[in-house]
Enzyme design. Structure first.
Site, PDB file in Angstrom:
ATOM      1  N   ASP A  24     -20.599 -17.271  34.297  1.00  0.00           N
ATOM      2  CA  ASP A  24     -21.467 -17.975  33.338  1.00  0.00           C
ATOM      3  C   ASP A  24     -22.753 -17.183  33.085  1.00  0.00           C
ATOM      4  OD1 ASP A  24     -22.049 -20.035  31.565  1.00  0.00           O
ATOM      5  OD2 ASP A  24     -23.014 -21.291  33.078  1.00  0.00           O
TER       6      ASP A  24
ATOM      7  N   PHE B 181     -24.567 -29.849  36.205  1.00  0.00           N
ATOM      8  CA  PHE B 181     -24.315 -30.195  37.596  1.00  0.00           C
ATOM      9  C   PHE B 181     -25.459 -30.962  38.247  1.00  0.00           C
ATOM     10  CE2 PHE B 181     -21.715 -26.265  37.091  1.00  0.00           C
ATOM     11  CZ  PHE B 181     -20.482 -26.880  37.218  1.00  0.00           C
ATOM     12  N   GLY B 182     -26.616 -30.999  37.627  1.00  0.00           N
ATOM     13  CA  GLY B 182     -27.741 -31.677  38.239  1.00  0.00           C
ATOM     14  C   GLY B 182     -29.056 -31.202  37.667  1.00  0.00           C
ATOM     15  N   SER B 183     -30.118 -31.468  38.406  1.00  0.00           N
ATOM     16  CA  SER B 183     -31.471 -31.161  37.934  1.00  0.00           C
ATOM     17  C   SER B 183     -32.196 -30.259  38.922  1.00  0.00           C
ATOM     18  CB  SER B 183     -32.264 -32.463  37.745  1.00  0.00           C
ATOM     19  OG  SER B 183     -31.605 -33.328  36.831  1.00  0.00           O
TER      20      SER B 183
ATOM     21  N   GLY C  50     -29.019 -29.372  34.083  1.00  0.00           N
ATOM     22  CA  GLY C  50     -27.775 -28.797  33.590  1.00  0.00           C
ATOM     23  C   GLY C  50     -26.636 -29.751  33.817  1.00  0.00           C
TER      24      GLY C  50
ATOM     25  N   GLY D 246     -35.916 -28.448  34.862  1.00  0.00           N
ATOM     26  CA  GLY D 246     -34.801 -28.373  33.923  1.00  0.00           C
ATOM     27  C   GLY D 246     -33.614 -29.151  34.448  1.00  0.00           C
TER      28      GLY D 246
END
Length: 475
Positions: free
Chosen positions: A299, A187-189, A185, A183
């Site tokens: 979050d 901020f990164g993978s 997001g 996946g």
């Protein structure tokens, strides 16, 4: 000596120097204001000195930067010296520091005592890596350095955790050059991998030097220093050059959103859903109330709730987390989180507390009940009104005593309606507009464990506006 003043000038003039010196400015690490904001401590190099006695050698610190991290990692560390590959640190008092010799002693001072300079490379590195969160973050970096050579360290105060310092090449190999993407997001993978002992791992590769560094510190300072059965386990990290990677235990059943909102995955039965709701409540209560600092996740949403092989929930993704010292009840910070799960105080830009997590959790509870996004279109109620926003339907169904209509249709009516009603009432308390009306997560746990009765919640003002019935009360 820079940053210090003689404690008793009168005694000093009489050659009685037993009282020593005192700091002009308290260290950030030891300051009562350390968690309210400010800068981290810095180092002032004292050249041509004879090093004091009682030095402690840090064998695992193999660079000057690692040596400085080792000192910053302990509030009692007052200075360090790195010479010819050897790292020495001093704790508490510095005795007989003499301006005669050929060594360099890096004296730890409050940031305001050390003039900032663009050429001060070490100061920039320390400022970027250590940041201004809490002393706990410094502690975890010290622990990381200690185990760099032997790969693991012993039990910590929160319960034994072995955190591994990986080389980038090791993680490239473990993930087959980051070929299996789980996946991605903001901020990164995240990539799937496997260690040499066949342990499955999930590797989060953070993108962007500045933002990646910020998330790296946030995740390490939260998941790196605490342990809970419902918290995703941090196995290790990689901090090599500009690369920042975090290594977690692999969750074979993915994230909760897949099971709630996608049609091609296994449907969770009500017992499993209730177990997930309770597990998430327990870990949030732990983070808010039982850790050294209050850890606010900021979050909470189904995407950040992972499920292991037995569908035990594990809260993950602490890149937006905020640490709040026990001496403070609230903090002012920039807006963070996901639209649809944001508490009203985020929008009004007031200071926030752990109750922002409570609000997000309440929204997640509604999605656990319905099996769909709470903001997506729903079938209308019997009078045809209030179609389209699930929290409104929950309020009316509780009034009408018709909670069965709220349950995920994929369950085919197989649900404990008493538990459904309890969950819906708890959710409505959690999403109250005023944070003072919301329960704490510890109270939520008591409600879900049936240790306390859930009182009648009022409908939040936002829902009253949507429903158009300001006097509506859940009975």
């Amino acid at each position: 000596m820079k940053g210090y003043s003689i404690r008793s000038p009168q005694d000093w003039e009489l050659d009685d120097r037993s009282a020593g010196c005192t700091r002009n400015t308290p260290l950030y690490c030891n300051s009562n204001n350390s968690r309210a904001g400010g800068e981290t401590d810095k180092f002032h190099p004292m050249t041509s000195v004879q090093l004091p006695a009682d030095a402690r050698n840090v064998a695992t610190a193999t660079t000057a930067d690692e040596c400085s991290f080792a000192c910053l990692g302990s509030c009692s560390c007052t200075a360090y010296s790195y010479d010819q590959g050897a790292c020495s640190v001093w704790h508490d008092k510095l005795l007989n520091v003499r301006q005669q010799g050929n060594s360099v002693l890096h004296l730890r001072l409050a940031a305001k005592e050390v003039p900032s300079s663009k050429t001060n490379r070490r100061g920039l590195i320390i400022g970027a890596v250590v940041g201004a969160s809490t002393a706990a973050l410094g502690l975890i970096f010290l622990l990381m350095i200690w185990m760099r050579k032997n790969k693991q360290y012993g039990d910590d105060a929160q319960g034994g955790m072995g955190i591994i310092a990986f080389r980038y090449a090791d993680l490239q190999s473990a993930t087959k050059k980051f070929s299996e993407k789980l996946g991605a997001g903001s901020f990164g993978s995240v990539f799937k991998g496997s260690l040499s002992d066949s342990t499955a791992i999930a590797v989060k590769r953070l993108d962007g030097v500045r933002q990646g560094e910020k998330q790296f510190r946030a995740e390490v300072s939260s998941t790196g220093v605490v342990q809970h059965v419902n918290l995703v386990k941090l196995i290790g990290f990689c901090c090599q050059g500009d690369r920042r990677l975090l290594v977690y235990e692999y969750m074979p059943n993915g994230s909760l959103d897949h099971h709630l909102f996608q049609s091609n995955v296994m449907v969770l039965d009500w017992t499993t859903k209730y177990k997930i709701a309770l597990g998430v409540a327990r870990v949030l209560a732990y983070l808010h109330s039982s850790c050294r600092d209050c850890i606010i996740h900021c979050d909470i949403k189904p995407e950040n709730i992972l499920l292991d092989g037995s569908f035990t929930p594990k809260v993950a993704d602490f890149g937006m987390a905020k640490l709040l010292g026990r001496d403070f009840s609230q903090v002012v910070t920039t807006m963070r989180g996901t639209i649809g799960y944001l508490a009203p105080e985020w929008i009004s830009r007031t200071s926030i507390t752990s109750k922002v997590d409570v609000y997000s959790y309440g929204m997640v509870l509604l999605e656990i009940v319905s099996g769909s996004r709470k903001s997506s279109k729903q079938s209308s109620s019997r009078d045809g009104a209030h179609e389209g926003y699930f929290p409104v339907r929950v309020a009316h169904s509780l009034v009408d005593g018709d909670v069965a209509s709220l349950v995920d249709a994929k369950l085919l009516g197989e649900a404990n309606l008493e538990e459904v009603e309890r969950v819906c009432k708890v959710a409505c308390w959690c999403i109250q507009d005023d944070e003072f009306d919301r329960p704490t997560m510890s109270e939520v746990v008591q409600f879900l464990e049936c240790l306390s009765e859930v009182e009648t919640p009022p409908v939040p003002r936002l829902l009253q506006a949507i429903a158009g019935q300001p006097n509506l009360k859940i009975m």
